[in-house]
Design a protein around this motif. Structure first.
Motif, PDB file in Angstrom:
ATOM      1  N   TYR A 218       0.805  -1.222   0.000  1.00  0.00           N
ATOM      2  CA  TYR A 218       0.000   0.000   0.000  1.00  0.00           C
ATOM      3  C   TYR A 218       0.839   1.273   0.000  1.00  0.00           C
ATOM      4  O   TYR A 218       0.436   2.291  -0.569  1.00  0.00           O
ATOM      5  CB  TYR A 218      -0.976  -0.002   1.182  1.00  0.00           C
ATOM      6  N   GLU A 219       2.025   1.250   0.619  1.00  0.00           N
ATOM      7  CA  GLU A 219       2.856   2.450   0.643  1.00  0.00           C
ATOM      8  C   GLU A 219       3.336   2.808  -0.760  1.00  0.00           C
ATOM      9  O   GLU A 219       3.244   3.959  -1.193  1.00  0.00           O
ATOM     10  CB  GLU A 219       4.057   2.250   1.581  1.00  0.00           C
ATOM     11  N   SER A 222       0.281   3.881  -2.977  1.00  0.00           N
ATOM     12  CA  SER A 222      -0.193   5.228  -2.632  1.00  0.00           C
ATOM     13  C   SER A 222       0.772   6.291  -3.131  1.00  0.00           C
ATOM     14  O   SER A 222       0.355   7.325  -3.689  1.00  0.00           O
ATOM     15  CB  SER A 222      -0.354   5.331  -1.118  1.00  0.00           C
ATOM     16  N   THR A 233      -4.601  10.138  -1.903  1.00  0.00           N
ATOM     17  CA  THR A 233      -5.281   8.926  -1.450  1.00  0.00           C
ATOM     18  C   THR A 233      -5.598   9.040   0.038  1.00  0.00           C
ATOM     19  O   THR A 233      -4.983   9.824   0.759  1.00  0.00           O
ATOM     20  CB  THR A 233      -4.413   7.673  -1.678  1.00  0.00           C
ATOM     21  N   THR A 234      -6.557   8.250   0.473  1.00  0.00           N
ATOM     22  CA  THR A 234      -6.887   8.143   1.894  1.00  0.00           C
ATOM     23  C   THR A 234      -6.611   6.712   2.339  1.00  0.00           C
ATOM     24  O   THR A 234      -7.046   5.761   1.670  1.00  0.00           O
ATOM     25  CB  THR A 234      -8.365   8.488   2.143  1.00  0.00           C
ATOM     26  N   LYS A 235      -5.876   6.563   3.425  1.00  0.00           N
ATOM     27  CA  LYS A 235      -5.567   5.234   3.946  1.00  0.00           C
ATOM     28  C   LYS A 235      -6.529   4.908   5.082  1.00  0.00           C
ATOM     29  O   LYS A 235      -6.614   5.640   6.063  1.00  0.00           O
ATOM     30  CB  LYS A 235      -4.116   5.172   4.435  1.00  0.00           C
ATOM     31  N   LYS A 247      -4.571  -4.355   8.256  1.00  0.00           N
ATOM     32  CA  LYS A 247      -3.811  -3.824   7.131  1.00  0.00           C
ATOM     33  C   LYS A 247      -4.470  -2.535   6.654  1.00  0.00           C
ATOM     34  O   LYS A 247      -5.661  -2.310   6.876  1.00  0.00           O
ATOM     35  CB  LYS A 247      -3.728  -4.822   5.988  1.00  0.00           C
ATOM     36  N   GLU A 248      -3.687  -1.698   5.998  1.00  0.00           N
ATOM     37  CA  GLU A 248      -4.215  -0.440   5.484  1.00  0.00           C
ATOM     38  C   GLU A 248      -4.853  -0.641   4.116  1.00  0.00           C
ATOM     39  O   GLU A 248      -4.358  -1.395   3.275  1.00  0.00           O
ATOM     40  CB  GLU A 248      -3.107   0.617   5.398  1.00  0.00           C
ATOM     41  N   VAL A 249      -5.968   0.047   3.910  1.00  0.00           N
ATOM     42  CA  VAL A 249      -6.714  -0.010   2.651  1.00  0.00           C
ATOM     43  C   VAL A 249      -6.666   1.384   2.020  1.00  0.00           C
ATOM     44  O   VAL A 249      -6.848   2.395   2.706  1.00  0.00           O
ATOM     45  CB  VAL A 249      -8.182  -0.426   2.900  1.00  0.00           C
ATOM     46  N   ILE A 250      -6.404   1.441   0.713  1.00  0.00           N
ATOM     47  CA  ILE A 250      -6.291   2.720   0.006  1.00  0.00           C
ATOM     48  C   ILE A 250      -7.633   3.071  -0.629  1.00  0.00           C
ATOM     49  O   ILE A 250      -8.257   2.239  -1.297  1.00  0.00           O
ATOM     50  CB  ILE A 250      -5.207   2.654  -1.091  1.00  0.00           C
ATOM     51  N   TYR A 251      -8.052   4.312  -0.429  1.00  0.00           N
ATOM     52  CA  TYR A 251      -9.268   4.832  -1.074  1.00  0.00           C
ATOM     53  C   TYR A 251      -8.871   6.026  -1.930  1.00  0.00           C
ATOM     54  O   TYR A 251      -8.158   6.924  -1.485  1.00  0.00           O
ATOM     55  CB  TYR A 251     -10.289   5.260  -0.028  1.00  0.00           C
TER      56      TYR A 251
END
Length: 293
Positions: A218-219, A222, A233-235, A247-251
């Motif tokens: 994700y890093e 993003s 992006t919003t994590k 875990k982080e999700v990207i929006y």
């Protein structure tokens, strides 16, 4: 802070994209010359304006034909929209517009495929929609109207879609005076068929798409979306239903012209990434429209 270097588009992929843009522009030219022009039917946007001007300009100005007009009328939008649209999209669009002009001239003297207005409307709209859809799907555009809308709606209380609609109402009203009301109605039908066909080609393309990305990378993803697409992006913090691991999700929210590039960026970083794409009906925010790439 170290600036990350991101992989550029490969020559093979660029050639593939340009080939499909050429095919799309050629289909659009085929529709214009073999279906629409012989039956005094037009499309919306810059193509429609170019067709009307080609018809009404005096014969002594024959050098201002459709091919010349579509290039000249699109040129300012490509120039002024350079920073908002992005280099790749701009060059892809210029390539597509030039291909449209060249192929249209090559087909100019050929006989029409039909002189029946309803057949010209249906098949002209379908062919035009497939052609324009292919160009958009592979990173270009044949019409500066939408680009103009992106530039103007930053200061006007309208969305890009509303601006394009107002422009086309004016264009089809003008066509009614030039070609007659009946031909203008055929033109509206053609535009509608083409618009719906574009949606099909681009798999339900809308003005904006909301995208949710689940990936262990994700890093990198993003960062690439920010630097290569110009989109923030919003994590979001998520938890796996099977592993129960956090875990982080990207929006992210992107325009319809950017969706293909975003997916390419994600799968380049993580071929196993999980992506969900959703239609959005409205996007508000001062920074959204200024980051078109």
């Amino acid at each position: 802070m170290i600036q990350k270097q991101h992989k550029k588009e490969s020559a093979a992929h660029a050639m593939y994209r340009l080939l499909l843009i050429l095919v799309g522009a050629s289909l659009a030219a085929l529709s214009i010359e073999r279906f629409l022009v012989p039956n005094q039917i037009i499309d919306g946007g810059i193509i429609g304006i170019s067709l009307i001007l080609d018809y009404v300009l005096p014969e002594k100005w024959s050098f201002l034909n459709f091919a010349t007009l579509v290039v000249l009328l699109n040129a300012p939008f490509m120039y002024y929209g350079y920073k908002q649209i992005g280099k790749t999209f701009m060059f892809s669009s210029i390539f597509g517009i030039v291909c449209l002009a060249v192929v249209e001239r090559a087909l100019h003297r050929l006989a029409p495929l039909t002189n029946e207005p309803i057949l010209a409307t249906v098949f002209g709209g379908l062919t035009l929609g497939v052609g324009v859809g292919l160009v958009i799907r592979h990173g270009g555009s044949l019409d500066g109207t939408e680009i103009l809308g992106i530039l103007l709606t930053k200061k006007l209380p309208f969305s890009v879609g509303e601006f394009v609609m107002f422009m086309n109402i004016f264009i089809f009203s003008w066509a009614a005076f030039v070609f007659g009301l009946e031909q203008a109605m055929y033109s509206v039908m053609t535009y509608y068929i083409a618009f719906k066909t574009i949606d099909t080609v681009i798999e339900g393309l809308d003005e904006t798409k909301a995208v949710i990305i689940v990936s262990d990378q994700y890093e990198d993803i993003s960062d690439a979306i920010l630097h290569r697409l110009g989109r923030g992006t919003t994590k979001l913090m998520g938890k796996g239903g099977y592993t129960d691991a956090q875990k982080e999700v990207i929006y992210a929210v992107v325009t319809r012209l950017e969706l293909t590039k975003l997916k390419a960026i994600v799968y380049e970083k993580d071929p196993n990434a999980f992506i969900t794409v959703m239609n959005t009906h409205e996007v508000r925010g001062a920074k959204f429209k200024s980051a078109i790439h």
